[in-house]
Motif scaffolding. Structure first.
Motif, short mmCIF file in Angstrom:
data_model
loop_
_atom_site.label_atom_id
_atom_site.label_comp_id
_atom_site.label_asym_id
_atom_site.label_seq_id
_atom_site.Cartn_x
_atom_site.Cartn_y
_atom_site.Cartn_z
N GLY A 199 0.82 -1.21 0.00
CA GLY A 199 0.00 0.00 0.00
C GLY A 199 0.85 1.25 0.00
O GLY A 199 1.96 1.27 0.55
N ALA A 200 0.33 2.30 -0.63
CA ALA A 200 1.08 3.55 -0.78
C ALA A 200 1.55 4.12 0.56
O ALA A 200 2.70 4.57 0.66
CB ALA A 200 0.24 4.58 -1.54
N PRO A 201 0.71 4.16 1.62
CA PRO A 201 1.19 4.72 2.90
C PRO A 201 2.38 3.94 3.47
O PRO A 201 3.32 4.55 4.01
CB PRO A 201 -0.03 4.60 3.81
CG PRO A 201 -1.20 4.56 2.89
CD PRO A 201 -0.72 3.80 1.69
N LYS A 222 5.44 4.73 1.32
CA LYS A 222 5.89 6.10 1.59
C LYS A 222 6.66 6.16 2.91
O LYS A 222 7.70 6.84 3.01
CB LYS A 222 4.69 7.04 1.65
CG LYS A 222 5.06 8.51 1.91
CD LYS A 222 5.86 9.10 0.75
CE LYS A 222 5.96 10.61 0.83
NZ LYS A 222 6.62 11.12 2.02
N ALA A 223 6.18 5.45 3.92
CA ALA A 223 6.87 5.45 5.22
C ALA A 223 8.26 4.86 5.10
O ALA A 223 9.22 5.37 5.70
CB ALA A 223 6.04 4.68 6.24
N VAL A 224 8.38 3.78 4.35
CA VAL A 224 9.70 3.17 4.15
C VAL A 224 10.61 4.11 3.37
O VAL A 224 11.80 4.27 3.69
CB VAL A 224 9.56 1.82 3.42
CG1 VAL A 224 10.93 1.29 2.99
CG2 VAL A 224 8.87 0.81 4.33
N GLN A 225 10.07 4.75 2.34
CA GLN A 225 10.86 5.69 1.54
C GLN A 225 11.37 6.84 2.41
O GLN A 225 12.53 7.26 2.29
CB GLN A 225 10.02 6.23 0.39
CG GLN A 225 10.81 7.03 -0.63
CD GLN A 225 9.93 7.52 -1.76
OE1 GLN A 225 8.87 8.10 -1.53
NE2 GLN A 225 10.36 7.27 -3.00
N GLU A 238 10.19 1.99 -8.50
CA GLU A 238 9.04 1.51 -7.73
C GLU A 238 9.22 0.06 -7.28
O GLU A 238 8.85 -0.31 -6.15
CB GLU A 238 7.75 1.66 -8.55
CG GLU A 238 7.26 3.07 -8.71
CD GLU A 238 8.10 3.90 -9.68
OE1 GLU A 238 8.07 5.14 -9.59
OE2 GLU A 238 8.78 3.29 -10.54
N VAL A 239 9.77 -0.77 -8.14
CA VAL A 239 10.00 -2.17 -7.76
C VAL A 239 11.11 -2.25 -6.72
O VAL A 239 11.06 -3.07 -5.80
CB VAL A 239 10.33 -3.02 -9.00
CG1 VAL A 239 10.62 -4.46 -8.61
CG2 VAL A 239 9.18 -2.97 -10.01
N ASN A 240 12.11 -1.38 -6.84
CA ASN A 240 13.15 -1.31 -5.80
C ASN A 240 12.54 -0.93 -4.46
O ASN A 240 12.92 -1.48 -3.42
CB ASN A 240 14.23 -0.30 -6.19
CG ASN A 240 15.15 -0.82 -7.27
OD1 ASN A 240 15.60 -1.96 -7.21
ND2 ASN A 240 15.45 0.00 -8.26
N LEU A 241 11.57 0.01 -4.46
CA LEU A 241 10.92 0.42 -3.21
C LEU A 241 10.11 -0.73 -2.61
O LEU A 241 10.13 -0.95 -1.40
CB LEU A 241 10.02 1.64 -3.46
CG LEU A 241 9.26 2.16 -2.23
CD1 LEU A 241 10.21 2.52 -1.09
CD2 LEU A 241 8.40 3.37 -2.62
N ILE A 242 9.41 -1.46 -3.46
CA ILE A 242 8.66 -2.63 -2.99
C ILE A 242 9.61 -3.62 -2.32
O ILE A 242 9.34 -4.13 -1.22
CB ILE A 242 7.92 -3.31 -4.16
CG1 ILE A 242 6.84 -2.39 -4.72
CG2 ILE A 242 7.32 -4.64 -3.72
CD1 ILE A 242 6.26 -2.86 -6.05
N ALA A 243 10.73 -3.88 -2.98
CA ALA A 243 11.68 -4.87 -2.45
C ALA A 243 12.29 -4.42 -1.13
O ALA A 243 12.47 -5.24 -0.21
CB ALA A 243 12.78 -5.12 -3.49
N VAL A 244 12.65 -3.13 -1.02
CA VAL A 244 13.22 -2.63 0.24
C VAL A 244 12.20 -2.74 1.36
O VAL A 244 12.52 -3.12 2.50
CB VAL A 244 13.69 -1.17 0.08
CG1 VAL A 244 14.13 -0.59 1.42
CG2 VAL A 244 14.85 -1.09 -0.91
N THR A 245 10.95 -2.45 1.06
CA THR A 245 9.87 -2.56 2.06
C THR A 245 9.75 -3.99 2.56
O THR A 245 9.66 -4.25 3.76
CB THR A 245 8.54 -2.10 1.46
OG1 THR A 245 8.66 -0.74 1.02
CG2 THR A 245 7.41 -2.20 2.48
N HIS A 246 9.77 -4.93 1.63
CA HIS A 246 9.64 -6.33 2.01
C HIS A 246 10.90 -6.85 2.70
O HIS A 246 10.82 -7.77 3.52
CB HIS A 246 9.29 -7.17 0.78
CG HIS A 246 7.95 -6.84 0.22
ND1 HIS A 246 7.55 -7.21 -1.04
CD2 HIS A 246 6.89 -6.13 0.76
CE1 HIS A 246 6.33 -6.78 -1.26
NE2 HIS A 246 5.91 -6.11 -0.19
N TYR A 247 12.05 -6.27 2.38
CA TYR A 247 13.29 -6.59 3.10
C TYR A 247 13.08 -6.33 4.59
O TYR A 247 13.44 -7.16 5.44
CB TYR A 247 14.41 -5.72 2.54
CG TYR A 247 15.75 -5.77 3.27
CD1 TYR A 247 16.83 -6.43 2.71
CD2 TYR A 247 15.94 -5.13 4.49
CE1 TYR A 247 18.07 -6.45 3.35
CE2 TYR A 247 17.15 -5.15 5.15
CZ TYR A 247 18.22 -5.82 4.57
OH TYR A 247 19.44 -5.84 5.22
#
Length: 582
Positions: A144-146, A149-152, A182-191
């Motif tokens: 989800g976007a929120p 965004k928090a991870v970013q 965007e895919v890098n952000l998804i991956a960092v979040t899941h990391y």
């Protein structure tokens, strides 16, 4: 020596591993794997009580503690032909499954994903676009976007402070990195999320094993995990249901986050499906025994030769001579006294370090502490690749229902993501797993299978206890004279076997043939490369000064530590830079 790129030590692994490659015209022409540390546990065990061996062998590694304990007790039990109470098998199976789930999650997200994910690029991502992309290929509750965004924002603070923490010193901006921001952000979040879910698997191990790492509940003949549904001081129903809750949460993460993430990265790096195959002889052993004798299993084992699934031959039990009689080790290029090929029961472990004259691998001499395990096939000794890829291929070829279900589903999902990217899915079949990203997908699929089977073992244990069976231990008795045993276990990194010779109740000889020995082995007396070496030959290497591609393929095996990388100018052999990497 000219034309050598040296990565020493390989980081984000356990242990000290040196890789040398010979680049030519943008590709790797030759490769050498050299393990740089010797422990000598086999020597320490000589003359000791076999009942105590598992406590020592856990210290072989700081990560793979549980697996050596399991293989060790099994080796002694095999020598004695000792049956294990059903409850003890189920408790062991739960520990095995939970450990593997922990290990596989950590390996992908925290040890390997950063070979493919450009963390700094995630700062450029649009969190709302990232949310839409994530929704297109996975159904994970913590997207989800929120959240993105928090991870970013957290990552931005790291960068602005000049301290990237766990993300420091990576090859950010490397030309081989190609994921969209965007895919890098998804991956960092899941990391970051994966840190929590691997911990849940660890909690289950600690409850069952008394502590983790270095579990305390094993015994030759069963476990010391007292079971009583009505006693607060034992493994009771409250603790069992908490274990179930933890396993269910990990299963949800594996199915809905881990597997889809690996599929997406494989799709974005489709060209890598043709790199990293290397040795295509595969070895796996059966595990999660379903009876007291170790004759039926929930995980299948066997061999495949030449990458041809039709050649599959099963390994059926703890006493199967097909495995027991065909494993040997060669030391032609290993730092041990002599030059022989022997069965593990007949080996000796006498270190003989001769170093690396000139500072580089001499392919005509000894260059590694790792021996070269080989498997007898038609009178010859051949290298074998072990690990989740081997286990998935063998299980698929033998018709294992859960494996076939999840492999077929994953390949269809991969084709679907490729279609979304406008890419052809030609060649995307079971054979595509025989590659660098294929190893990652096989590991994720193994986690998927094990997350289901873990809950099955739990149900079987609870049902059996519910019938009034609380037995957990069958005491061993050691005969006069000599007995031999082998204990195997399909560990997270692949086939692990412990070989013991017991004489008059004491250990006369002990050998551990571990997964990373099979895979990191140097050449043998016939010049045959081990799996790490063979998998690197033919791979691209865009920038010898930043050998990211070397890390990608070596990491895909999950070698079983970390600090610095040395790189060599291929023109004149001089060291051109020394950098710390993640």
């Amino acid at each position: 020596m000219a034309n050598r790129v040296v990565v020493d030590p390989i980081t984000r692994i356990e242990g000290h591993l040196r890789i040398e490659v010979v680049p030519k015209n943008g590709y790797i022409k030759n490769a050498f794997s050299s393990t740089q540390m010797w422990r000598g546990i086999e020597v320490i065990l000589q003359g000791r009580d076999p009942d105590d061996a598992w406590m020592f062998t856990q210290r072989i590694c700081g990560v793979c503690t549980t697996v050596h304990a399991i293989a060790s007790v099994r080796s002694v039990e095999n020598a004695l032909q000792l049956e294990i109470p059903y409850n003890a098998q189920m408790v062991r199976n739960l520990i095995i499954a939970a450990h593997a789930l922990h290990d596989h999650i950590v390996h992908f997200y925290h040890l390997s994903a950063l070979d493919w994910v450009d963390v700094v690029s995630a700062l450029k991502a649009d969190p709302h676009k990232a949310a839409k992309i994530a929704e297109s290929y996975q159904n994970w509750k913590l997207n989800g976007a929120p959240i993105f965004k928090a991870v970013q924002d957290k990552l931005k603070k790291f960068v602005e402070s000049g301290q990237l923490g766990p993300f420091a010193n990576g090859y950010w901006g490397h030309p081989a990195m190609k994921l969209p921001p965007e895919v890098n952000l998804i991956a960092v979040t899941h990391y970051l999320q994966a840190l929590d879910y691997q911990r849940k698997a660890d909690q289950a191990i600690a409850i069952l094993g008394g502590k983790n790492p270095h579990i305390q509940n094993l015994a030759v003949g069963g476990v010391s995990t007292a079971i009583n549904p009505d006693n607060e001081a034992t493994l009771n129903m409250e603790r069992l249901y908490y274990i179930k809750q933890l396993l269910e949460e990990v299963r949800e993460f594996v199915h809905n986050c881990y597997v889809p993430d690996v599929i997406a990265i494989a799709a974005f790096y489709k060209e890598w499906l043709k790199y990293g195959r290397g040795v295509d002889n595969y070895l796996a052993v059966p595990d999660l025994p379903q009876d007291t004798k170790g004759e039926t299993f929930d995980i299948y084992g066997g061999t495949i030769f030449g990458g041809d699934l039709s050649t599959v031959k099963p390994i059926r039990s703890f006493n199967d001579p097909y495995f027991r009689d065909n494993v040997v080790e060669n030391i032609t290029h290993s730092w041990y006294r002599g030059d022989w090929t022997r069965h593990p029961w007949d080996e000796e472990t006498v270190p003989n370090y001769t170093g690396m004259p000139g500072g580089y691998v001499n392919e005509n001499g000894k260059y590694s502490w790792t021996k070269a395990p080989r498997f007898k096939k038609d009178g010859t000794h051949v290298p074998m690749q072990v690990g989740p890829l081997a286990q998935i291929l063998v299980s698929y070829a033998l018709g294992h229902k859960l494996t076939r279900k999840y492999v077929d589903s994953a390949l269809e999902q991969l084709k679907s993501v490729l279609s979304l990217l406008g890419e052809s899915s030609d060649g995307v079949d079971i054979n595509a797993l025989q590659s660098t990203p294929g190893r990652h997908l096989a590991r994720a699929l193994r986690a998927q299978v094990l997350s289901d089977l873990a809950l099955k073992q739990w149900e079987q244990l609870v049902d059996n206890v519910g019938r009034g069976d609380l037995e957990i231990y069958n005491p061993p008795s050691y005969p006069a004279g000599e007995v031999k045993g082998v204990g195997f276990h399909e560990a997270p990194r692949g086939t692990l076997s412990h070989w013991v010779v017991i004489e008059n109740g004491k250990i006369k000889n002990y050998q551990a043939v571990v997964p990373s020995t099979w895979n990191s082995s140097p050449m043998d007396d016939k010049g045959q490369h081990g799996p790490y070496e063979a998998s690197l030959i033919g791979n691209p290497i865009a920038e010898p000064e930043k050998p990211l591609e070397v890390l990608r393929t070596v990491h895909s095996f999950d070698p079983c530590i970390a600090c610095a990388v040395h790189m060599v100018d291929p023109e004149d052999g001089s060291e051109i830079t020394k950098v710390k990497v993640l």
